[in-house]
Design a protein around this motif. Structure first.
Motif, PDB file in Angstrom:
ATOM      1  N   TYR A  48       0.878  -1.162   0.000  1.00  0.00           N
ATOM      2  CA  TYR A  48       0.000   0.000   0.000  1.00  0.00           C
ATOM      3  C   TYR A  48       0.919   1.216   0.000  1.00  0.00           C
ATOM      4  O   TYR A  48       1.659   1.443   0.960  1.00  0.00           O
ATOM      5  N   ASN A  49       0.885   1.988  -1.076  1.00  0.00           N
ATOM      6  CA  ASN A  49       1.855   3.061  -1.261  1.00  0.00           C
ATOM      7  C   ASN A  49       1.238   4.422  -0.976  1.00  0.00           C
ATOM      8  O   ASN A  49       0.159   4.737  -1.481  1.00  0.00           O
ATOM      9  N   SER A  50       1.942   5.217  -0.201  1.00  0.00           N
ATOM     10  CA  SER A  50       1.567   6.589   0.127  1.00  0.00           C
ATOM     11  C   SER A  50       2.760   7.474  -0.215  1.00  0.00           C
ATOM     12  O   SER A  50       3.904   6.992  -0.290  1.00  0.00           O
ATOM     13  N   PHE A  51       2.508   8.782  -0.423  1.00  0.00           N
ATOM     14  CA  PHE A  51       3.583   9.651  -0.902  1.00  0.00           C
ATOM     15  C   PHE A  51       3.535  11.016  -0.212  1.00  0.00           C
ATOM     16  O   PHE A  51       2.445  11.548   0.060  1.00  0.00           O
ATOM     17  N   LEU A  52       4.710  11.570   0.027  1.00  0.00           N
ATOM     18  CA  LEU A  52       4.847  12.890   0.647  1.00  0.00           C
ATOM     19  C   LEU A  52       5.552  13.815  -0.342  1.00  0.00           C
ATOM     20  O   LEU A  52       6.661  13.526  -0.791  1.00  0.00           O
ATOM     21  N   ILE A  53       4.887  14.931  -0.697  1.00  0.00           N
ATOM     22  CA  ILE A  53       5.443  15.912  -1.632  1.00  0.00           C
ATOM     23  C   ILE A  53       5.669  17.213  -0.855  1.00  0.00           C
ATOM     24  O   ILE A  53       4.720  17.782  -0.307  1.00  0.00           O
ATOM     25  N   GLN A  54       6.901  17.675  -0.821  1.00  0.00           N
ATOM     26  CA  GLN A  54       7.246  18.841  -0.005  1.00  0.00           C
ATOM     27  C   GLN A  54       7.754  19.994  -0.872  1.00  0.00           C
ATOM     28  O   GLN A  54       8.885  19.960  -1.378  1.00  0.00           O
ATOM     29  N   GLY A  55       6.909  20.993  -1.062  1.00  0.00           N
ATOM     30  CA  GLY A  55       7.319  22.252  -1.675  1.00  0.00           C
ATOM     31  C   GLY A  55       7.352  23.304  -0.581  1.00  0.00           C
ATOM     32  O   GLY A  55       7.776  23.028   0.545  1.00  0.00           O
ATOM     33  N   GLU A  56       6.885  24.516  -0.877  1.00  0.00           N
ATOM     34  CA  GLU A  56       6.693  25.488   0.189  1.00  0.00           C
ATOM     35  C   GLU A  56       5.553  25.043   1.099  1.00  0.00           C
ATOM     36  O   GLU A  56       5.514  25.363   2.284  1.00  0.00           O
ATOM     37  N   GLN A  57       4.624  24.325   0.514  1.00  0.00           N
ATOM     38  CA  GLN A  57       3.591  23.627   1.272  1.00  0.00           C
ATOM     39  C   GLN A  57       3.776  22.124   1.049  1.00  0.00           C
ATOM     40  O   GLN A  57       4.469  21.698   0.127  1.00  0.00           O
ATOM     41  N   THR A  58       3.120  21.327   1.894  1.00  0.00           N
ATOM     42  CA  THR A  58       3.353  19.877   1.869  1.00  0.00           C
ATOM     43  C   THR A  58       2.035  19.141   1.657  1.00  0.00           C
ATOM     44  O   THR A  58       1.014  19.472   2.271  1.00  0.00           O
ATOM     45  N   ALA A  59       2.095  18.142   0.777  1.00  0.00           N
ATOM     46  CA  ALA A  59       0.910  17.318   0.497  1.00  0.00           C
ATOM     47  C   ALA A  59       1.228  15.853   0.748  1.00  0.00           C
ATOM     48  O   ALA A  59       2.298  15.362   0.368  1.00  0.00           O
ATOM     49  N   LEU A  60       0.298  15.163   1.380  1.00  0.00           N
ATOM     50  CA  LEU A  60       0.361  13.721   1.557  1.00  0.00           C
ATOM     51  C   LEU A  60      -0.641  13.094   0.597  1.00  0.00           C
ATOM     52  O   LEU A  60      -1.814  13.454   0.595  1.00  0.00           O
ATOM     53  N   VAL A  61      -0.172  12.183  -0.233  1.00  0.00           N
ATOM     54  CA  VAL A  61      -1.043  11.505  -1.204  1.00  0.00           C
ATOM     55  C   VAL A  61      -1.399  10.127  -0.653  1.00  0.00           C
ATOM     56  O   VAL A  61      -0.545   9.244  -0.562  1.00  0.00           O
ATOM     57  N   ALA A 233       3.424   6.553 -10.022  1.00  0.00           N
ATOM     58  CA  ALA A 233       3.463   6.151  -8.615  1.00  0.00           C
ATOM     59  C   ALA A 233       2.143   5.474  -8.282  1.00  0.00           C
ATOM     60  O   ALA A 233       1.115   6.129  -8.097  1.00  0.00           O
ATOM     61  N   THR A 234       2.159   4.164  -8.243  1.00  0.00           N
ATOM     62  CA  THR A 234       0.954   3.356  -8.067  1.00  0.00           C
ATOM     63  C   THR A 234       0.622   3.188  -6.593  1.00  0.00           C
ATOM     64  O   THR A 234       1.457   3.390  -5.718  1.00  0.00           O
ATOM     65  N   GLY A 235      -0.602   2.770  -6.332  1.00  0.00           N
ATOM     66  CA  GLY A 235      -1.016   2.513  -4.964  1.00  0.00           C
ATOM     67  C   GLY A 235      -0.655   1.134  -4.480  1.00  0.00           C
ATOM     68  O   GLY A 235      -0.644   0.883  -3.272  1.00  0.00           O
ATOM     69  N   HIS A 236      -0.374   0.217  -5.407  1.00  0.00           N
ATOM     70  CA  HIS A 236       0.002  -1.157  -5.044  1.00  0.00           C
ATOM     71  C   HIS A 236       1.201  -1.587  -5.875  1.00  0.00           C
ATOM     72  O   HIS A 236       1.268  -1.310  -7.082  1.00  0.00           O
TER      73      HIS A 236
END
Length: 575
Positions: A48-61, A233-236
């Motif tokens: 189960y794949n999750s992702f963290l994207i960090q710019g000036e703000q941060t998003a969790l996918v 970037a897949t979820g599985h």
């Protein structure tokens, strides 16, 4: 970084990898999971794949499955202080990806949840607490700063109605959740070895994406409008980086083959009631095995005009209902009324009910379809408890029965086309007669086989051609085991007649037949001339058949001086 937990005999680990600048994959590895979703078997676990994207703000996918709660939250806390998270992007709300949304909201109450309208509505009904939200449509963008501009692609029915993709312009990564994934668990983050994952990639497509082929093509069209995609970037399973173009093209090829089918079945379900979505997916999987196209629609979010249009083009209808007429009227009454109004005589129909105990609303609905001149293609399916492996096998076989019923005219026409020299020549390829039997967990199946041949000396191996619409096909994937029973000349008619007959969905194919178990667990027919215990090594797609290559471990002949039964055909266009 890797974390490990032992739950009984189940091994759960975490893998944290930087996949691009300021972009981190948080992968929850479930090494021992052997069943998933519509209960198709897994040979290699899943992730189960999750992702963290960090710019000036941060998003969790996405998040993870709730079984990884502590491992995942520890990993997330090790990467960022949760109060610094700005956005939580929900690719879709299936629990294996959104199972920890409540936990993230508790740690980061300031976070804004981003998703499709349907996803946000589902979360509102699920978390039972207010949260900041942002509904996105196709083409909407979210600027995280430092070049991380996220663009959203609406991709409904892949494989839930609320699915979105997210594209990061800076890293050229497309986050697709279920689409392009596979249930494959190992330490490799990316798709370095295509041969290693090809079987799982195709199997996953067939089970989850194939029944939504037209939706896949729509998503591919929207993807083509994006700039270059360097990574999916897949979820599985592993992320796709080394074979992106090839694997996208395979999705396109497979989906075009499904979508060009002349006949379509509409499958209507309720995504938030009981196990309706999983049951409908299993039925759809059975239908697509026959070469019939499927169009799935969630009755909770369907527009009446869309329902009407789909019914008008469909040769068959499958409808899932709540367990009582009152619930049906409250949740999907308008949509079901629209289906009834648009239905046409001679359409095939099947109904199922999920989540009921005593009430059975499915029978009045089926009677209404009968009164309109529709033909029931399989008996009503009532699921009153948590579905088992046998439940999903029954659903898949019911779907296959519906598909075969719709194909009957074409099949009869093909059988009557007996006058070409080529078909007569092919018919002169004689073969032996065999019964292939298998047992996997609580599931068992069998079929009469004649397209069987020895295929190798080292190792000893045989090949068997299995039609795609055979019920046993789903039990013959790489790593599965079976017994090849050889029939005896002059003493095969009883077994051949038994295994040639049409079995109702979910029926015991061995009732009244003498068997004993092989060392691999599959049934050996007591009246067989000989048997071989086999393990599937590879599968090759050959038109309307799979050729299954298997190694042979054990074999025995009961009557050394007796010959194998031989099958002679007159023509080569049907069995």
């Amino acid at each position: 970084m890797v974390a490990l937990a032992e739950l009984g005999k189940r091994r759960l680990t975490m893998q944290i990898v930087e996949i691009a600048p300021r972009t981190t994959a948080i992968r929850s590895l479930d090494w021992d999971r052997d069943r998933f979703d519509i209960e198709f078997g897994l040979q290699n676990g899943t992730t189960y794949n999750s992702f963290l994207i960090q710019g000036e703000q941060t998003a969790l996918v996405d998040t993870s499955h709730e079984k990884f709660r502590q491992l995942y939250l520890d990993a997330l806390n090790g990467l960022i202080e949760p109060t610094e998270l700005d956005y939580l992007i929900i690719s879709h709300t299936e629990p294996d990806h959104s199972g920890l949304v409540k936990d993230v909201l508790a740690l980061a109450p300031q976070i804004t949840v981003v998703g499709s309208k349907v996803a946000i509505q589902f979360l509102e009904n699920w978390v039972h607490q207010p949260f900041q939200q942002r509904i996105v449509k196709n083409g909407d963008r979210l600027d995280l700063g430092n070049g991380h501009v996220l663009e959203f692609v609406i991709a409904p029915n892949l494989h839930w109605p609320d699915t979105i993709f997210t594209y990061d312009a800076k890293t050229q990564i497309l986050y697709t959740c279920d689409a392009f994934g596979m249930h494959y668990c190992d330490d490799h983050t990316f798709d370095e070895d295509l041969d290693l994952i090809a079987e799982d990639f195709r199997y996953y497509y067939d089970c989850l994406m194939g029944p939504n082929a037209r939706s896949v093509l729509s998503a591919l069209k929207r993807m083509s409008e994006l700039p270059q995609i360097a990574t999916i970037a897949t979820g599985h399973g592993p992320l796709l980086h080394h074979n992106v173009t090839e694997l996208i093209n395979l999705y396109r090829q497979w989906s075009q083959e499904q979508a060009k089918a002349e006949t379509t079945v509409a499958v209507f379900y309720l995504s938030d009631y009981g196990f309706s979505d999983r049951i409908s997916q299993a039925i759809a999987r059975g239908i697509t095995k026959t070469g019939i196209a499927v169009e799935m629609m969630d009755l909770n979010s369907a527009e009446p005009q869309d329902v009407k249009e789909l019914v008008s083009i469909a040769a068959g209808l499958v409808i899932g209902t709540p367990p009582t007429a009152e619930l049906a009227a409250a949740t999907a009454g308008t949509a079901i009324s629209t289906i009834l109004a648009a239905a046409k005589p001679k359409q095939a129909v099947g109904v199922f009910e999920s989540g009921g105990e005593d009430s059975e609303s499915v029978y009045p609905l089926l009677n209404k379809f009968r009164d309109l001149g529709l033909t029931p293609a399989f008996p009503p399916i009532l699921v009153k408890e948590i579905p088992t492996e046998a439940t999903y096998q029954l659903c898949e076989e019911a779907g296959t029965d519906l598909g075969q019923w719709l194909c009957r005219d074409h099949s009869i026409k093909q059988i009557k086309a007996l006058d070409t020299d080529l078909e007569k020549a092919l018919g002169r390829l004689s073969s032996g007669l065999y019964i292939l039997t298998t047992q996997k967990g609580n599931l068992s199946s069998a079929m009469l086989a004649s397209w069987v041949a020895q295929a190798s000396f080292k190792p000893l191996g045989v090949s068997v051609a299995v039609a795609k619409d055979r019920a046993i096909e789903s039990l013959l994937h790489v790593g599965d085991r079976f017994v090849l029973n050889v029939l005896e000349e002059g003493n095969y008619q009883g077994l051949m007649k038994h295994f040639l007959k049409r079995f109702p969905p979910g029926a015991d194919r061995f009732h009244g037949i003498r068997t004993y178990p092989a060392t691999n667990g599959s049934p050996i027919l007591a009246d067989a001339l000989a048997y071989m215990e086999c393990e599937v090594t590879s599968r090759t797609e050959c038109g309307d058949h799979w050729v299954i290559y298997s190694t042979v471990q054990i074999g025995r002949v009961s009557k050394p001086d007796v010959l194998t039964a031989v099958h002679h055909r007159k023509v080569g266009n049907h069995y």
